[in-house]
Motif scaffolding. Structure first.
Motif, PDB file in Angstrom:
ATOM      1  N   GLU A  60     -26.596 -41.903  27.062  1.00  0.00           N
ATOM      2  CA  GLU A  60     -26.996 -40.605  27.616  1.00  0.00           C
ATOM      3  C   GLU A  60     -26.484 -40.460  29.043  1.00  0.00           C
ATOM      4  O   GLU A  60     -25.993 -39.396  29.427  1.00  0.00           O
ATOM      5  CB  GLU A  60     -28.521 -40.464  27.598  1.00  0.00           C
ATOM      6  CG  GLU A  60     -29.082 -40.263  26.219  1.00  0.00           C
ATOM      7  CD  GLU A  60     -30.490 -39.677  26.248  1.00  0.00           C
ATOM      8  OE1 GLU A  60     -31.149 -39.805  27.296  1.00  0.00           O
ATOM      9  OE2 GLU A  60     -30.902 -39.101  25.242  1.00  0.00           O
ATOM     10  N   GLY A  61     -26.613 -41.540  29.816  1.00  0.00           N
ATOM     11  CA  GLY A  61     -26.143 -41.501  31.193  1.00  0.00           C
ATOM     12  C   GLY A  61     -24.651 -41.215  31.249  1.00  0.00           C
ATOM     13  O   GLY A  61     -24.184 -40.432  32.084  1.00  0.00           O
ATOM     14  N   ALA A  62     -23.899 -41.832  30.355  1.00  0.00           N
ATOM     15  CA  ALA A  62     -22.451 -41.619  30.335  1.00  0.00           C
ATOM     16  C   ALA A  62     -22.117 -40.180  29.963  1.00  0.00           C
ATOM     17  O   ALA A  62     -21.295 -39.537  30.615  1.00  0.00           O
ATOM     18  CB  ALA A  62     -21.797 -42.591  29.359  1.00  0.00           C
ATOM     19  N   LEU A  63     -22.775 -39.667  28.936  1.00  0.00           N
ATOM     20  CA  LEU A  63     -22.496 -38.299  28.518  1.00  0.00           C
ATOM     21  C   LEU A  63     -22.910 -37.300  29.596  1.00  0.00           C
ATOM     22  O   LEU A  63     -22.248 -36.287  29.805  1.00  0.00           O
ATOM     23  CB  LEU A  63     -23.217 -37.986  27.206  1.00  0.00           C
ATOM     24  CG  LEU A  63     -22.716 -38.764  25.994  1.00  0.00           C
ATOM     25  CD1 LEU A  63     -23.576 -38.471  24.779  1.00  0.00           C
ATOM     26  CD2 LEU A  63     -21.263 -38.432  25.700  1.00  0.00           C
ATOM     27  N   ALA A  64     -24.008 -37.620  30.289  1.00  0.00           N
ATOM     28  CA  ALA A  64     -24.487 -36.713  31.329  1.00  0.00           C
ATOM     29  C   ALA A  64     -23.502 -36.634  32.494  1.00  0.00           C
ATOM     30  O   ALA A  64     -23.565 -35.724  33.302  1.00  0.00           O
ATOM     31  CB  ALA A  64     -25.859 -37.156  31.836  1.00  0.00           C
ATOM     32  N   LEU A  65     -22.594 -37.604  32.591  1.00  0.00           N
ATOM     33  CA  LEU A  65     -21.573 -37.551  33.642  1.00  0.00           C
ATOM     34  C   LEU A  65     -20.350 -36.759  33.184  1.00  0.00           C
ATOM     35  O   LEU A  65     -19.323 -36.761  33.848  1.00  0.00           O
ATOM     36  CB  LEU A  65     -21.141 -38.965  34.035  1.00  0.00           C
ATOM     37  CG  LEU A  65     -22.173 -39.797  34.783  1.00  0.00           C
ATOM     38  CD1 LEU A  65     -21.678 -41.211  34.985  1.00  0.00           C
ATOM     39  CD2 LEU A  65     -22.489 -39.159  36.135  1.00  0.00           C
ATOM     40  N   GLY A  66     -20.472 -36.121  32.029  1.00  0.00           N
ATOM     41  CA  GLY A  66     -19.368 -35.303  31.550  1.00  0.00           C
ATOM     42  C   GLY A  66     -18.294 -36.099  30.835  1.00  0.00           C
ATOM     43  O   GLY A  66     -17.147 -35.685  30.781  1.00  0.00           O
ATOM     44  N   MET A  67     -18.675 -37.252  30.300  1.00  0.00           N
ATOM     45  CA  MET A  67     -17.696 -38.010  29.515  1.00  0.00           C
ATOM     46  C   MET A  67     -17.721 -37.514  28.075  1.00  0.00           C
ATOM     47  O   MET A  67     -18.744 -37.065  27.579  1.00  0.00           O
ATOM     48  CB  MET A  67     -18.046 -39.495  29.505  1.00  0.00           C
ATOM     49  CG  MET A  67     -17.879 -40.171  30.827  1.00  0.00           C
ATOM     50  SD  MET A  67     -18.098 -41.948  30.619  1.00  0.00           S
ATOM     51  CE  MET A  67     -18.678 -42.382  32.244  1.00  0.00           C
ATOM     52  N   THR A  68     -16.577 -37.642  27.414  1.00  0.00           N
ATOM     53  CA  THR A  68     -16.555 -37.357  25.978  1.00  0.00           C
ATOM     54  C   THR A  68     -17.208 -38.537  25.265  1.00  0.00           C
ATOM     55  O   THR A  68     -17.398 -39.602  25.855  1.00  0.00           O
ATOM     56  CB  THR A  68     -15.120 -37.206  25.465  1.00  0.00           C
ATOM     57  OG1 THR A  68     -14.447 -38.449  25.675  1.00  0.00           O
ATOM     58  CG2 THR A  68     -14.386 -36.107  26.204  1.00  0.00           C
ATOM     59  N   GLN A  95     -14.982 -41.511  25.475  1.00  0.00           N
ATOM     60  CA  GLN A  95     -14.986 -42.112  26.829  1.00  0.00           C
ATOM     61  C   GLN A  95     -16.277 -42.898  27.061  1.00  0.00           C
ATOM     62  O   GLN A  95     -16.255 -43.983  27.624  1.00  0.00           O
ATOM     63  CB  GLN A  95     -14.864 -41.019  27.890  1.00  0.00           C
ATOM     64  CG  GLN A  95     -13.478 -40.435  27.999  1.00  0.00           C
ATOM     65  CD  GLN A  95     -13.412 -39.292  29.002  1.00  0.00           C
ATOM     66  OE1 GLN A  95     -14.370 -38.555  29.171  1.00  0.00           O
ATOM     67  NE2 GLN A  95     -12.281 -39.141  29.655  1.00  0.00           N
ATOM     68  N   SER A 121     -15.990 -46.790  27.922  1.00  0.00           N
ATOM     69  CA  SER A 121     -16.241 -47.180  29.309  1.00  0.00           C
ATOM     70  C   SER A 121     -17.677 -47.628  29.577  1.00  0.00           C
ATOM     71  O   SER A 121     -17.920 -48.261  30.589  1.00  0.00           O
ATOM     72  CB  SER A 121     -15.833 -46.073  30.284  1.00  0.00           C
ATOM     73  OG  SER A 121     -16.461 -44.875  29.964  1.00  0.00           O
ATOM     74  N   VAL A 122     -18.611 -47.313  28.702  1.00  0.00           N
ATOM     75  CA  VAL A 122     -19.983 -47.771  28.940  1.00  0.00           C
ATOM     76  C   VAL A 122     -20.544 -48.581  27.776  1.00  0.00           C
ATOM     77  O   VAL A 122     -21.021 -49.702  27.954  1.00  0.00           O
ATOM     78  CB  VAL A 122     -20.922 -46.574  29.253  1.00  0.00           C
ATOM     79  CG1 VAL A 122     -22.350 -47.039  29.377  1.00  0.00           C
ATOM     80  CG2 VAL A 122     -20.474 -45.881  30.520  1.00  0.00           C
TER      81      VAL A 122
END
Ligand SMILES: Nc1ncnc2c1ncn2[C@@H]1O[C@H](COP(=O)(O)OP(=O)(O)O)[C@@H](O)[C@H]1O
Ligand SMILES: [Mg+2]
Lengths: 286, 261
Positions: free
Chosen positions: A173-181, A184, A188-189
């Motif tokens: 969720e944190g990764a997606l909330a940073l605008g990652m696809t 990604q 990356s996470v």
């Protein structure tokens, strides 16, 4: 009376547990007693790095077999690990629920197929294919690597998948909330976070590949010689024991036990490595 | 209210949210002003998080979630056909309840967003990291151990880091869902100061279960509650001053004075 029962059942479990450990200890001691004299006689260095395996002439060098084991296992990892990791990512991240519900038991089934069946399939399907299209005898490192790659898939897939699914939801969720696809976020996470589980799955898969005997006996060709290409036949440490144990005696038999010691140590190292990688290092976490 | 709507950044019109057959939010119409802190308060389970997650389309992750009505970020229709949720989330950052730094170094945590969004040069990344860590007042504390794992930081610091990580993607809006609830009072105070500071340049929405926090930091307050059918409703929305001094609705008054929940 109740107290007595409790105590008794406790004892029984203890004895059973103890007996399984002692059987293990017994086997280890037995192999050591049988094998070490020969290693002492030949010398550890000559035993491991010796190029000639000629039991009739009293020459016991297992280096060609070590090369065989290493090359076949390496090949299996090169083929099987990427496929296995991709499968686990697919199952954990992309597959709809109904699909992974079908997929998972099928993969478990793959783990339950007896290895002789894999070997047989390799012999009548993979070996001729290699012989006809790539040349050589077909019985080869490549054939063994392909069969072993399939055999380690269940280990790699299920352990990797579990380690991905076990990650806290907050990472993704944190990764997606940073605008990652989604992709990604995965590379990356999610993958770096599940790294230790994935690496452990690979190490355990490799352990399985090193120890496999039956399937590879049937497709490797079992020639005791240093291979020059992946189309050459080889013999591994395990197949060496499997093939010759039936008729070996005296020093020859001792040499096979000594081969077992080497295998034993290698597997111990690999499993220890897996344990070390997955050890609990959560001390810094919430 | 006219001057507020002029600058308003986020807007919902008759927003309804369903989780499968569960109606979770009903007919929510509100305007969230820019460069201010808007607090959403209300008893647990009334749909505060659900509402917040509408604005960065985090509810997209829940397959059975469905949104009706309109949501706008300036002129962009958040749920519009041609709106890309990934691009939207670069504009609408989110800080979560539990600090969730990734298991990697402090530096990598801060710059992971810009990295993925195409910043390649080392010095550029370094200046982004320094800049963002300074903004959350963390730079002096961590500048010598940027290579260390973020998981070893104390919780309060982790949350500051998560805010820095969000700032690094240069959002326009920052959503914070009970972002202080896992923190000790001292860290809470630090994060609150940070919010006030950030509100000078960002549109900030927070969810909080602490009346005091809402009263301390927010400019606008929205009080939510479930109705008789257990559907989340916006009961009252206005300036924090008005909500806390002269609530118009009886339920708001009861909640604020602690007679409920
Ligand atoms: N993923 C979900 N699936 C189904 N129902 C959900 C889901 N998330 C939240 N809900 C329901 O929506 C309502 C509001 O939840 P939430 O937004 O988390 O409230 P709050 O943040 O105010 O405590 C609750 O009744 C909850 O059960
Ligand atoms: Mg909530």
């Amino acid at each position: 009376m109740k107290d007595f029962k409790e105590k008794l059942s406790g004892r029984i479990f203890f004895v059973l547990a103890l007996s399984s450990i002692s059987v293990l200890a017994l086997i280890t001691v037995f192999i050591l007693i049988k094998g070490t004299p020969l290693i002492a006689e030949v010398g550890l260095k000559d035993f491991i790095f010796g190029m000639t395996w000629a039991p009739g002439r009293g020459e016991f060098g297992i280096f060609p077999m070590i090369a065989g084991s290493v090359s076949v296992t390496f090949g299996a990892a090169v083929i099987g690990v990427p496929i296995g990791i991709c499968c686990s990512i697919f199952l954990a991240e992309f597959a709809p629920a109904w699909l992974s519900k079908i997929f998972r038991p099928v993969i478990q089934l793959l783990a339950g197929i007896p290895s002789v069946v894999y070997g047989f399939w390799g012999m009548i399907f993979v070996v001729p294919l290699i012989r006809d299209y790539l040349g050589g005898p077909g019985l080869s490192i490549l054939a063994g690597s392909i069969i072993l790659a399939i055999m380690i898939l269940p280990t790699v897939i299920s352990i990797s998948e579990v380690s991905i699914l076990a990650l806290p939801r907050q990472y993704k969720e944190g990764a997606l909330a940073l605008g990652m696809t989604h992709w990604q976020a995965i590379y990356s996470v999610v993958l770096p976070s599940a790294k230790s589980g994935i690496v452990a799955s690979v190490v355990l898969g490799i352990g399985r590949a090193v120890g496999e005997t039956m399937a590879v006996i049937m497709v490797l060709g079992n020639a005791v010689a240093l291979p020059e290409s992946i189309l050459d036949p080889v013999r591994t440490l395990t197949t060496n024991i499997g093939i010759e144990m039936g008729y070996a005696e005296g020093a020859h038999e001792q040499a096979l036990f000594a081969t077992g010691i080497v295998l034993f140590v290698v597997i111990m190292i690999i499993n220890g490595l897996a344990q070390y990688i997955t050890r609990d290092k959560n001390k810094g976490r919430r | 209210m006219s001057e507020i709507s002029e600058k308003s950044r986020l807007r919902t019109e008759n927003l309804n949210l369903y989780y499968g057959s569960r109606h979770a939010l009903k007919d929510i119409t509100m305007e969230i002003p820019s460069r201010a802190i808007t607090a959403i308060i209300g008893p647990s389970g009334c749909g505060k998080s659900s509402l917040l997650r509408v604005f960065n389309r985090m509810n997209d992750l829940i397959p059975e979630a469905r949104v009706e009505g309109n949501v706008y970020l300036d002129k962009i229709s958040v749920y519009g056909e041609e709106t890309d949720a990934v691009a939207l989330r670069k504009k609408v950052g989110m800080v979560f309840q539990k600090p969730n730094p990734f298991p990697m170094s402090i530096f990598d945590n801060v710059v992971i967003g810009p990295r993925r969004h195409g910043v390649k040069h080392r010095d550029e990344l370094e200046s982004i990291a320094e800049n963002c860590l300074r903004r959350v007042a963390l730079w002096e504390d961590v500048k010598d151990n940027l290579r260390q794992s973020a998981l070893n930081l104390p919780l309060g610091t982790q949350q500051q880091l998560c805010i820095a990580r969000t700032l690094a993607i240069e959002p326009e809006v920052i959503l914070m869902d009970e972002s202080c609830s896992a923190l000790d009072p001292e860290s809470t105070m630090r994060v609150e100061e940070l919010m006030t500071e950030l509100a000078q340049s960002y549109t900030i929405m927070i969810v909080t279960h602490s009346m005091e926090q809402a009263a301390r930091v927010s400019d606008m307050s929205a009080f939510m509650m479930i109705d008789d059918e257990k559907i989340g409703r916006l009961v009252e929305y206005g300036t924090t001053e008005q909500i806390f001094s002269t609530p118009k609705d009886k339920r708001t008054e009861d909640y604020i004075t602690g007679r409920y929940g």
